[in-house]
Scaffold this motif. Structure first.
Motif, PDB file in Angstrom:
ATOM      1  N   LEU A 112      41.886 -18.043   7.043  1.00  0.00           N
ATOM      2  CA  LEU A 112      41.129 -17.138   7.231  1.00  0.00           C
ATOM      3  C   LEU A 112      40.440 -16.767   5.745  1.00  0.00           C
ATOM      4  O   LEU A 112      40.991 -17.018   4.740  1.00  0.00           O
ATOM      5  CB  LEU A 112      41.944 -15.764   7.538  1.00  0.00           C
ATOM      6  CG  LEU A 112      42.743 -15.612   8.913  1.00  0.00           C
ATOM      7  CD1 LEU A 112      43.471 -14.387   9.027  1.00  0.00           C
ATOM      8  CD2 LEU A 112      41.335 -15.757  10.228  1.00  0.00           C
ATOM      9  N   HIS A 113      39.153 -16.326   5.935  1.00  0.00           N
ATOM     10  CA  HIS A 113      38.614 -15.708   4.569  1.00  0.00           C
ATOM     11  C   HIS A 113      38.043 -14.376   4.964  1.00  0.00           C
ATOM     12  O   HIS A 113      37.587 -13.869   6.018  1.00  0.00           O
ATOM     13  CB  HIS A 113      37.449 -16.567   4.591  1.00  0.00           C
ATOM     14  CG  HIS A 113      36.191 -15.934   3.653  1.00  0.00           C
ATOM     15  ND1 HIS A 113      36.680 -15.911   2.400  1.00  0.00           N
ATOM     16  CD2 HIS A 113      34.888 -15.430   3.738  1.00  0.00           C
ATOM     17  CE1 HIS A 113      35.529 -15.433   1.508  1.00  0.00           C
ATOM     18  NE2 HIS A 113      34.491 -15.006   2.548  1.00  0.00           N
ATOM     19  N   GLY A 114      38.271 -13.401   4.058  1.00  0.00           N
ATOM     20  CA  GLY A 114      38.232 -12.054   4.282  1.00  0.00           C
ATOM     21  C   GLY A 114      36.875 -11.494   3.721  1.00  0.00           C
ATOM     22  O   GLY A 114      36.391 -11.884   2.429  1.00  0.00           O
ATOM     23  N   MET A 115      36.412 -10.614   4.069  1.00  0.00           N
ATOM     24  CA  MET A 115      34.997  -9.722   3.584  1.00  0.00           C
ATOM     25  C   MET A 115      35.234  -8.217   4.205  1.00  0.00           C
ATOM     26  O   MET A 115      35.774  -7.720   4.714  1.00  0.00           O
ATOM     27  CB  MET A 115      34.040 -10.557   3.882  1.00  0.00           C
ATOM     28  CG  MET A 115      33.758 -11.026   5.255  1.00  0.00           C
ATOM     29  SD  MET A 115      32.115 -12.031   5.505  1.00  0.00           S
ATOM     30  CE  MET A 115      32.223 -12.387   7.433  1.00  0.00           C
ATOM     31  N   ASN A 116      33.847  -7.920   3.932  1.00  0.00           N
ATOM     32  CA  ASN A 116      33.833  -6.325   4.385  1.00  0.00           C
ATOM     33  C   ASN A 116      32.597  -6.090   5.377  1.00  0.00           C
ATOM     34  O   ASN A 116      31.566  -7.022   5.250  1.00  0.00           O
ATOM     35  CB  ASN A 116      33.783  -5.441   3.195  1.00  0.00           C
ATOM     36  CG  ASN A 116      34.955  -5.280   2.282  1.00  0.00           C
ATOM     37  OD1 ASN A 116      35.005  -6.014   1.187  1.00  0.00           O
ATOM     38  ND2 ASN A 116      35.896  -4.379   2.519  1.00  0.00           N
ATOM     39  N   ALA A 117      32.671  -5.074   5.994  1.00  0.00           N
ATOM     40  CA  ALA A 117      31.377  -4.418   6.485  1.00  0.00           C
ATOM     41  C   ALA A 117      31.697  -3.103   6.104  1.00  0.00           C
ATOM     42  O   ALA A 117      32.493  -2.078   5.913  1.00  0.00           O
ATOM     43  CB  ALA A 117      31.497  -4.199   7.983  1.00  0.00           C
ATOM     44  N   VAL A 118      30.266  -2.630   5.621  1.00  0.00           N
ATOM     45  CA  VAL A 118      29.847  -1.208   5.242  1.00  0.00           C
ATOM     46  C   VAL A 118      28.963  -0.473   6.034  1.00  0.00           C
ATOM     47  O   VAL A 118      27.976  -0.988   6.647  1.00  0.00           O
ATOM     48  CB  VAL A 118      29.433  -1.259   3.937  1.00  0.00           C
ATOM     49  CG1 VAL A 118      28.269  -2.100   3.753  1.00  0.00           C
ATOM     50  CG2 VAL A 118      29.166   0.287   3.182  1.00  0.00           C
ATOM     51  N   TYR A 119      29.268   0.920   6.467  1.00  0.00           N
ATOM     52  CA  TYR A 119      28.322   1.555   7.211  1.00  0.00           C
ATOM     53  C   TYR A 119      27.191   2.153   6.294  1.00  0.00           C
ATOM     54  O   TYR A 119      27.604   3.137   5.422  1.00  0.00           O
ATOM     55  CB  TYR A 119      29.316   2.356   7.927  1.00  0.00           C
ATOM     56  CG  TYR A 119      28.315   2.968   9.257  1.00  0.00           C
ATOM     57  CD1 TYR A 119      27.947   2.251  10.368  1.00  0.00           C
ATOM     58  CD2 TYR A 119      27.627   4.187   8.930  1.00  0.00           C
ATOM     59  CE1 TYR A 119      27.143   2.822  11.437  1.00  0.00           C
ATOM     60  CE2 TYR A 119      26.439   4.870  10.036  1.00  0.00           C
ATOM     61  CZ  TYR A 119      26.350   4.044  11.250  1.00  0.00           C
ATOM     62  OH  TYR A 119      25.457   4.515  11.939  1.00  0.00           O
ATOM     63  N   LEU A 120      25.946   1.860   6.775  1.00  0.00           N
ATOM     64  CA  LEU A 120      24.868   2.656   6.033  1.00  0.00           C
ATOM     65  C   LEU A 120      23.968   3.238   6.764  1.00  0.00           C
ATOM     66  O   LEU A 120      23.749   2.718   7.988  1.00  0.00           O
ATOM     67  CB  LEU A 120      24.086   1.303   5.211  1.00  0.00           C
ATOM     68  CG  LEU A 120      24.780   0.223   4.338  1.00  0.00           C
ATOM     69  CD1 LEU A 120      23.890  -0.749   3.989  1.00  0.00           C
ATOM     70  CD2 LEU A 120      25.326   1.065   3.159  1.00  0.00           C
ATOM     71  N   SER A 121      23.648   4.361   6.373  1.00  0.00           N
ATOM     72  CA  SER A 121      23.057   5.262   7.246  1.00  0.00           C
ATOM     73  C   SER A 121      21.628   4.980   7.813  1.00  0.00           C
ATOM     74  O   SER A 121      21.166   5.241   8.868  1.00  0.00           O
ATOM     75  CB  SER A 121      22.633   6.666   6.618  1.00  0.00           C
ATOM     76  OG  SER A 121      22.273   6.542   5.495  1.00  0.00           O
ATOM     77  N   ASP A 122      20.853   4.010   6.961  1.00  0.00           N
ATOM     78  CA  ASP A 122      19.525   3.385   7.468  1.00  0.00           C
ATOM     79  C   ASP A 122      19.782   2.064   8.175  1.00  0.00           C
ATOM     80  O   ASP A 122      18.920   1.787   8.960  1.00  0.00           O
ATOM     81  CB  ASP A 122      18.893   3.249   6.323  1.00  0.00           C
ATOM     82  CG  ASP A 122      18.422   4.542   5.524  1.00  0.00           C
ATOM     83  OD1 ASP A 122      18.440   5.678   6.328  1.00  0.00           O
ATOM     84  OD2 ASP A 122      17.914   4.568   4.417  1.00  0.00           O
ATOM     85  N   PHE A 123      21.017   1.336   8.254  1.00  0.00           N
ATOM     86  CA  PHE A 123      21.065   0.284   8.822  1.00  0.00           C
ATOM     87  C   PHE A 123      22.281   0.114   9.732  1.00  0.00           C
ATOM     88  O   PHE A 123      22.209  -0.845  10.386  1.00  0.00           O
ATOM     89  CB  PHE A 123      21.119  -1.008   7.659  1.00  0.00           C
ATOM     90  CG  PHE A 123      19.946  -0.857   6.782  1.00  0.00           C
ATOM     91  CD1 PHE A 123      18.976  -1.380   7.041  1.00  0.00           C
ATOM     92  CD2 PHE A 123      20.205  -0.104   5.428  1.00  0.00           C
ATOM     93  CE1 PHE A 123      17.803  -1.494   6.079  1.00  0.00           C
ATOM     94  CE2 PHE A 123      19.097  -0.368   4.493  1.00  0.00           C
ATOM     95  CZ  PHE A 123      17.753  -0.811   5.049  1.00  0.00           C
ATOM     96  N   GLY A 124      23.219   1.060   9.842  1.00  0.00           N
ATOM     97  CA  GLY A 124      24.296   0.621  10.651  1.00  0.00           C
ATOM     98  C   GLY A 124      25.433  -0.152   9.864  1.00  0.00           C
ATOM     99  O   GLY A 124      25.381  -0.208   8.521  1.00  0.00           O
ATOM    100  N   TRP A 125      26.105  -0.938  10.587  1.00  0.00           N
ATOM    101  CA  TRP A 125      27.288  -1.634   9.920  1.00  0.00           C
ATOM    102  C   TRP A 125      26.585  -3.054   9.460  1.00  0.00           C
ATOM    103  O   TRP A 125      25.637  -3.590   9.977  1.00  0.00           O
ATOM    104  CB  TRP A 125      28.089  -2.271  10.991  1.00  0.00           C
ATOM    105  CG  TRP A 125      29.266  -1.196  11.408  1.00  0.00           C
ATOM    106  CD1 TRP A 125      29.483  -0.577  12.627  1.00  0.00           C
ATOM    107  CD2 TRP A 125      30.248  -0.569  10.460  1.00  0.00           C
ATOM    108  NE1 TRP A 125      30.687   0.356  12.514  1.00  0.00           N
ATOM    109  CE2 TRP A 125      30.990   0.409  11.283  1.00  0.00           C
ATOM    110  CE3 TRP A 125      30.694  -0.902   9.240  1.00  0.00           C
ATOM    111  CZ2 TRP A 125      32.096   0.797  10.651  1.00  0.00           C
ATOM    112  CZ3 TRP A 125      31.696  -0.441   8.664  1.00  0.00           C
ATOM    113  CH2 TRP A 125      32.533   0.812   9.356  1.00  0.00           C
ATOM    114  N   TYR A 126      26.873  -3.402   8.153  1.00  0.00           N
ATOM    115  CA  TYR A 126      26.046  -4.361   7.310  1.00  0.00           C
ATOM    116  C   TYR A 126      27.271  -5.440   6.710  1.00  0.00           C
ATOM    117  O   TYR A 126      28.106  -4.572   5.960  1.00  0.00           O
ATOM    118  CB  TYR A 126      25.501  -3.809   6.284  1.00  0.00           C
ATOM    119  CG  TYR A 126      24.783  -4.828   5.372  1.00  0.00           C
ATOM    120  CD1 TYR A 126      23.738  -5.749   6.137  1.00  0.00           C
ATOM    121  CD2 TYR A 126      24.966  -4.724   4.296  1.00  0.00           C
ATOM    122  CE1 TYR A 126      23.217  -6.890   5.146  1.00  0.00           C
ATOM    123  CE2 TYR A 126      24.366  -5.993   3.422  1.00  0.00           C
ATOM    124  CZ  TYR A 126      23.434  -6.773   3.715  1.00  0.00           C
ATOM    125  OH  TYR A 126      23.157  -7.710   2.948  1.00  0.00           O
TER     126      TYR A 126
END
Length: 205
Positions: A112-126
């Motif tokens: 597995l390789h791990g990373m993130n998703a961030v919720y941005l008000s102008d774009f949604g999940w990124y």
């Protein structure tokens, strides 16, 4: 509708209320007025300042966000834990995403390789990948376009679209069990696509 509060929660691993983590989160956010600017600053700080354990052959193996910050090193999973903590400390929802990749780029074995998703008000999940760049990796923050560290190339590799509020238990267990970066290399967590489907990783948020 997705309940984003779970992506702001504090936990044993994502211990963003730890004083040093809070201080660093506030320091990074200084001078930035939007969630996009703060998220980019947090991402770039973790990507460039926290050393990937294998790239730099550094110990110890870290897991909790506060320990990743303290020792300034971690595997991709650990770096994602710290990035989530810094984002959540700045009131920006953050989750965890995973890929399944060939360890030697030729086939089995996989991990597995791990990373993130961030919720941005102008774009949604990124999705963002703070594992750290080098001459063959160039992960960047430029929403709405993703530029991750790795792409899926082989049939048994996979990109799991689910966004989790907490890291996978198998990832946490591996990080907490191993003490050196060389030992961790021999115990990298893995999930087959079938196992990932059973855990709900194949469904996006």
């Amino acid at each position: 509708m997705l309940d984003k509060s779970q992506y702001l929660a504090v936990s044993e691993v994502i211990n963003w209320k730890y004083p040093a983590v809070l201080r660093q989160a506030r320091h990074i956010a200084q001078g930035h007025a939007t969630d996009v600017a703060i998220a980019q600053a947090c991402f770039e700080w973790v990507r460039d300042t926290i050393y990937h354990s294998v790239d730099y052959r550094m110990n110890p193996v870290t897991c909790r966000a506060s320990d990743v910050l303290r020792y300034a090193t971690g595997y991709c999973y650990a770096k994602s834990h710290l990035l989530a903590a810094l984002l959540r400390a700045n009131h920006i929802p953050a989750g965890f995403c995973y890929q399944r990749l060939s360890i030697d780029d030729r086939g089995a074995p996989y991990c597995l390789h791990g990373m993130n998703a961030v919720y941005l008000s102008d774009f949604g999940w990124y999705r963002v990948d703070a594992r750290g760049n080098h001459n063959r990796i160039n992960a960047q923050f430029m929403p709405p376009d993703e530029q991750l560290a790795y792409s899926i190339r082989l049939p048994e590799e996979a990109d799991f679209p689910a966004i989790l509020a907490e890291p996978l238990s198998c990832v946490v267990r591996a990080l907490q069990t191993q003490t050196t970066w060389t030992a961790m290399q021999n115990h990298l967590p893995d999930l087959s696509p079938h196992q990932a489907k059973q855990l709900g990783l194949m469904a996006g948020c």
